[in-house]
Design a protein around this motif. Sequence first.
Motif, PDB file in Angstrom:
ATOM      1  N   LYS A  20      -6.531 -15.835  -1.169  1.00  0.00           N
ATOM      2  CA  LYS A  20      -5.332 -15.436  -1.906  1.00  0.00           C
ATOM      3  C   LYS A  20      -5.052 -13.964  -1.619  1.00  0.00           C
ATOM      4  O   LYS A  20      -5.946 -13.140  -1.647  1.00  0.00           O
ATOM      5  CB  LYS A  20      -5.552 -15.659  -3.394  1.00  0.00           C
ATOM      6  CG  LYS A  20      -4.285 -15.511  -4.197  1.00  0.00           C
ATOM      7  CD  LYS A  20      -4.478 -16.061  -5.597  1.00  0.00           C
ATOM      8  CE  LYS A  20      -3.388 -15.702  -6.552  1.00  0.00           C
ATOM      9  NZ  LYS A  20      -2.095 -15.326  -6.041  1.00  0.00           N
ATOM     10  N   VAL A  21      -3.809 -13.672  -1.291  1.00  0.00           N
ATOM     11  CA  VAL A  21      -3.418 -12.312  -0.938  1.00  0.00           C
ATOM     12  C   VAL A  21      -2.208 -11.890  -1.767  1.00  0.00           C
ATOM     13  O   VAL A  21      -1.246 -12.648  -1.869  1.00  0.00           O
ATOM     14  CB  VAL A  21      -3.049 -12.240   0.575  1.00  0.00           C
ATOM     15  CG1 VAL A  21      -2.460 -10.896   0.932  1.00  0.00           C
ATOM     16  CG2 VAL A  21      -4.263 -12.550   1.438  1.00  0.00           C
ATOM     17  N   VAL A  22      -2.287 -10.693  -2.356  1.00  0.00           N
ATOM     18  CA  VAL A  22      -1.109 -10.117  -3.014  1.00  0.00           C
ATOM     19  C   VAL A  22      -0.505  -9.161  -1.996  1.00  0.00           C
ATOM     20  O   VAL A  22      -1.146  -8.212  -1.551  1.00  0.00           O
ATOM     21  CB  VAL A  22      -1.483  -9.360  -4.314  1.00  0.00           C
ATOM     22  CG1 VAL A  22      -0.238  -8.716  -4.924  1.00  0.00           C
ATOM     23  CG2 VAL A  22      -2.139 -10.307  -5.316  1.00  0.00           C
ATOM     24  N   LEU A  23       0.719  -9.461  -1.572  1.00  0.00           N
ATOM     25  CA  LEU A  23       1.376  -8.670  -0.539  1.00  0.00           C
ATOM     26  C   LEU A  23       2.574  -7.946  -1.148  1.00  0.00           C
ATOM     27  O   LEU A  23       3.499  -8.585  -1.629  1.00  0.00           O
ATOM     28  CB  LEU A  23       1.826  -9.580   0.603  1.00  0.00           C
ATOM     29  CG  LEU A  23       2.323  -8.865   1.854  1.00  0.00           C
ATOM     30  CD1 LEU A  23       1.166  -8.208   2.600  1.00  0.00           C
ATOM     31  CD2 LEU A  23       3.013  -9.837   2.786  1.00  0.00           C
ATOM     32  N   LEU A  24       2.510  -6.637  -1.135  1.00  0.00           N
ATOM     33  CA  LEU A  24       3.591  -5.815  -1.670  1.00  0.00           C
ATOM     34  C   LEU A  24       4.409  -5.273  -0.506  1.00  0.00           C
ATOM     35  O   LEU A  24       3.915  -4.493   0.296  1.00  0.00           O
ATOM     36  CB  LEU A  24       3.015  -4.660  -2.502  1.00  0.00           C
ATOM     37  CG  LEU A  24       4.014  -3.579  -2.930  1.00  0.00           C
ATOM     38  CD1 LEU A  24       5.117  -4.154  -3.812  1.00  0.00           C
ATOM     39  CD2 LEU A  24       3.290  -2.445  -3.648  1.00  0.00           C
ATOM     40  N   ILE A  73      -2.112  -5.721  -0.631  1.00  0.00           N
ATOM     41  CA  ILE A  73      -1.818  -5.290   0.735  1.00  0.00           C
ATOM     42  C   ILE A  73      -0.382  -4.798   0.738  1.00  0.00           C
ATOM     43  O   ILE A  73       0.530  -5.528   0.347  1.00  0.00           O
ATOM     44  CB  ILE A  73      -2.056  -6.425   1.746  1.00  0.00           C
ATOM     45  CG1 ILE A  73      -3.540  -6.808   1.723  1.00  0.00           C
ATOM     46  CG2 ILE A  73      -1.608  -6.005   3.143  1.00  0.00           C
ATOM     47  CD1 ILE A  73      -3.900  -8.010   2.548  1.00  0.00           C
ATOM     48  N   VAL A  74      -0.199  -3.540   1.152  1.00  0.00           N
ATOM     49  CA  VAL A  74       1.121  -2.912   1.113  1.00  0.00           C
ATOM     50  C   VAL A  74       1.693  -2.872   2.521  1.00  0.00           C
ATOM     51  O   VAL A  74       0.998  -2.490   3.474  1.00  0.00           O
ATOM     52  CB  VAL A  74       1.035  -1.465   0.550  1.00  0.00           C
ATOM     53  CG1 VAL A  74       2.426  -0.886   0.334  1.00  0.00           C
ATOM     54  CG2 VAL A  74       0.251  -1.432  -0.752  1.00  0.00           C
ATOM     55  N   THR A  75       2.962  -3.272   2.657  1.00  0.00           N
ATOM     56  CA  THR A  75       3.600  -3.240   3.970  1.00  0.00           C
ATOM     57  C   THR A  75       5.035  -2.735   3.867  1.00  0.00           C
ATOM     58  O   THR A  75       5.643  -2.748   2.809  1.00  0.00           O
ATOM     59  CB  THR A  75       3.560  -4.630   4.655  1.00  0.00           C
ATOM     60  OG1 THR A  75       3.986  -4.486   6.005  1.00  0.00           O
ATOM     61  CG2 THR A  75       4.460  -5.634   3.945  1.00  0.00           C
ATOM     62  N   CYS A  76       5.533  -2.278   5.029  1.00  0.00           N
ATOM     63  CA  CYS A  76       6.932  -1.859   5.170  1.00  0.00           C
ATOM     64  C   CYS A  76       7.301  -2.177   6.616  1.00  0.00           C
ATOM     65  O   CYS A  76       6.660  -3.012   7.244  1.00  0.00           O
ATOM     66  CB  CYS A  76       7.089  -0.370   4.836  1.00  0.00           C
ATOM     67  SG  CYS A  76       6.174   0.706   5.955  1.00  0.00           S
ATOM     68  N   THR A  77       8.278  -1.504   7.174  1.00  0.00           N
ATOM     69  CA  THR A  77       8.694  -1.826   8.541  1.00  0.00           C
ATOM     70  C   THR A  77       7.625  -1.422   9.564  1.00  0.00           C
ATOM     71  O   THR A  77       7.219  -2.222  10.395  1.00  0.00           O
ATOM     72  CB  THR A  77      10.042  -1.149   8.866  1.00  0.00           C
ATOM     73  OG1 THR A  77      10.992  -1.554   7.868  1.00  0.00           O
ATOM     74  CG2 THR A  77      10.560  -1.576  10.232  1.00  0.00           C
ATOM     75  N   GLY A  79       4.807   0.962   8.603  1.00  0.00           N
ATOM     76  CA  GLY A  79       3.573   1.422   7.971  1.00  0.00           C
ATOM     77  C   GLY A  79       3.664   2.791   7.315  1.00  0.00           C
ATOM     78  O   GLY A  79       2.809   3.149   6.508  1.00  0.00           O
ATOM     79  N   ASN A  80       4.702   3.581   7.631  1.00  0.00           N
ATOM     80  CA  ASN A  80       4.801   4.934   7.063  1.00  0.00           C
ATOM     81  C   ASN A  80       5.045   4.922   5.558  1.00  0.00           C
ATOM     82  O   ASN A  80       4.330   5.571   4.796  1.00  0.00           O
ATOM     83  CB  ASN A  80       5.896   5.745   7.766  1.00  0.00           C
ATOM     84  CG  ASN A  80       5.543   6.039   9.210  1.00  0.00           C
ATOM     85  OD1 ASN A  80       4.366   6.058   9.581  1.00  0.00           O
ATOM     86  ND2 ASN A  80       6.541   6.256  10.029  1.00  0.00           N
ATOM     87  N   SER A  81       6.076   4.205   5.132  1.00  0.00           N
ATOM     88  CA  SER A  81       6.380   4.127   3.693  1.00  0.00           C
ATOM     89  C   SER A  81       5.247   3.432   2.944  1.00  0.00           C
ATOM     90  O   SER A  81       4.905   3.822   1.827  1.00  0.00           O
ATOM     91  CB  SER A  81       7.688   3.370   3.452  1.00  0.00           C
ATOM     92  OG  SER A  81       8.763   4.064   4.031  1.00  0.00           O
ATOM     93  N   ALA A  82       4.673   2.415   3.560  1.00  0.00           N
ATOM     94  CA  ALA A  82       3.569   1.689   2.926  1.00  0.00           C
ATOM     95  C   ALA A  82       2.398   2.630   2.672  1.00  0.00           C
ATOM     96  O   ALA A  82       1.759   2.572   1.621  1.00  0.00           O
ATOM     97  CB  ALA A  82       3.130   0.521   3.805  1.00  0.00           C
ATOM     98  N   THR A  83       2.131   3.522   3.619  1.00  0.00           N
ATOM     99  CA  THR A  83       1.032   4.475   3.471  1.00  0.00           C
ATOM    100  C   THR A  83       1.301   5.424   2.299  1.00  0.00           C
ATOM    101  O   THR A  83       0.417   5.675   1.479  1.00  0.00           O
ATOM    102  CB  THR A  83       0.816   5.255   4.785  1.00  0.00           C
ATOM    103  OG1 THR A  83       0.513   4.305   5.818  1.00  0.00           O
ATOM    104  CG2 THR A  83      -0.324   6.247   4.669  1.00  0.00           C
ATOM    105  N   LYS A  84       2.538   5.921   2.213  1.00  0.00           N
ATOM    106  CA  LYS A  84       2.898   6.816   1.097  1.00  0.00           C
ATOM    107  C   LYS A  84       2.761   6.078  -0.232  1.00  0.00           C
ATOM    108  O   LYS A  84       2.218   6.614  -1.202  1.00  0.00           O
ATOM    109  CB  LYS A  84       4.334   7.326   1.259  1.00  0.00           C
ATOM    110  CG  LYS A  84       4.493   8.358   2.340  1.00  0.00           C
ATOM    111  CD  LYS A  84       5.951   8.795   2.461  1.00  0.00           C
ATOM    112  CE  LYS A  84       6.161   9.600   3.735  1.00  0.00           C
ATOM    113  NZ  LYS A  84       7.561   9.670   4.124  1.00  0.00           N
ATOM    114  N   GLY A 101       0.695  -0.826  10.944  1.00  0.00           N
ATOM    115  CA  GLY A 101       1.849  -1.098  11.801  1.00  0.00           C
ATOM    116  C   GLY A 101       2.977  -1.864  11.124  1.00  0.00           C
ATOM    117  O   GLY A 101       4.027  -2.083  11.715  1.00  0.00           O
ATOM    118  N   GLY A 102       2.736  -2.311   9.881  1.00  0.00           N
ATOM    119  CA  GLY A 102       3.777  -2.968   9.103  1.00  0.00           C
ATOM    120  C   GLY A 102       4.281  -4.278   9.687  1.00  0.00           C
ATOM    121  O   GLY A 102       3.616  -4.942  10.481  1.00  0.00           O
ATOM    122  N   ILE A 103       5.499  -4.637   9.261  1.00  0.00           N
ATOM    123  CA  ILE A 103       6.125  -5.907   9.666  1.00  0.00           C
ATOM    124  C   ILE A 103       6.336  -5.933  11.186  1.00  0.00           C
ATOM    125  O   ILE A 103       6.200  -6.979  11.826  1.00  0.00           O
ATOM    126  CB  ILE A 103       7.472  -6.104   8.928  1.00  0.00           C
ATOM    127  CG1 ILE A 103       7.252  -6.211   7.410  1.00  0.00           C
ATOM    128  CG2 ILE A 103       8.244  -7.304   9.464  1.00  0.00           C
ATOM    129  CD1 ILE A 103       6.489  -7.434   6.932  1.00  0.00           C
TER     130      ILE A 103
END
Length: 113
Positions: A20-24, A73-77, A79-84, A101-103
């Motif tokens: 099970k993964v929670v993906l934000l 698990i946090v993602t964006c396009t 990885g930059n915004s996800a890291t912040k 590396g994001g999406i």
Amino acid sequence: MTLKKISPEELYEKLNKQEKVVLLDVRAEEKYSDYHIEHSTIENLNINKNDIFNLVENKQDSITSLPKENEIIVTCTTGNSATKCATILSEREYDVTVLDGGITAWKEFLKTK
């Protein structure tokens, strides 16, 4: 403080093990609607990065829809915004990991499958 990262390949393996993964996903709703990672074991959350940045400005400790008891698990396009966002959340005691590396990296990885 070093953030945990997960590669697209590691995430893929986790999903194949039915973990099970929670993906934000912190991208704008339109981008999220266009494409997001889907799997039967993923609990998808789409919270705009600005809402997370506002935690700092408003001196809030949490976002009610985010579970503190699960890894997120946090993602964006890319990885930059996800890291912040992950940095802000980890400072508030969330267990966060960034999708490296994001999406963009996820889509590239899927081409090899």
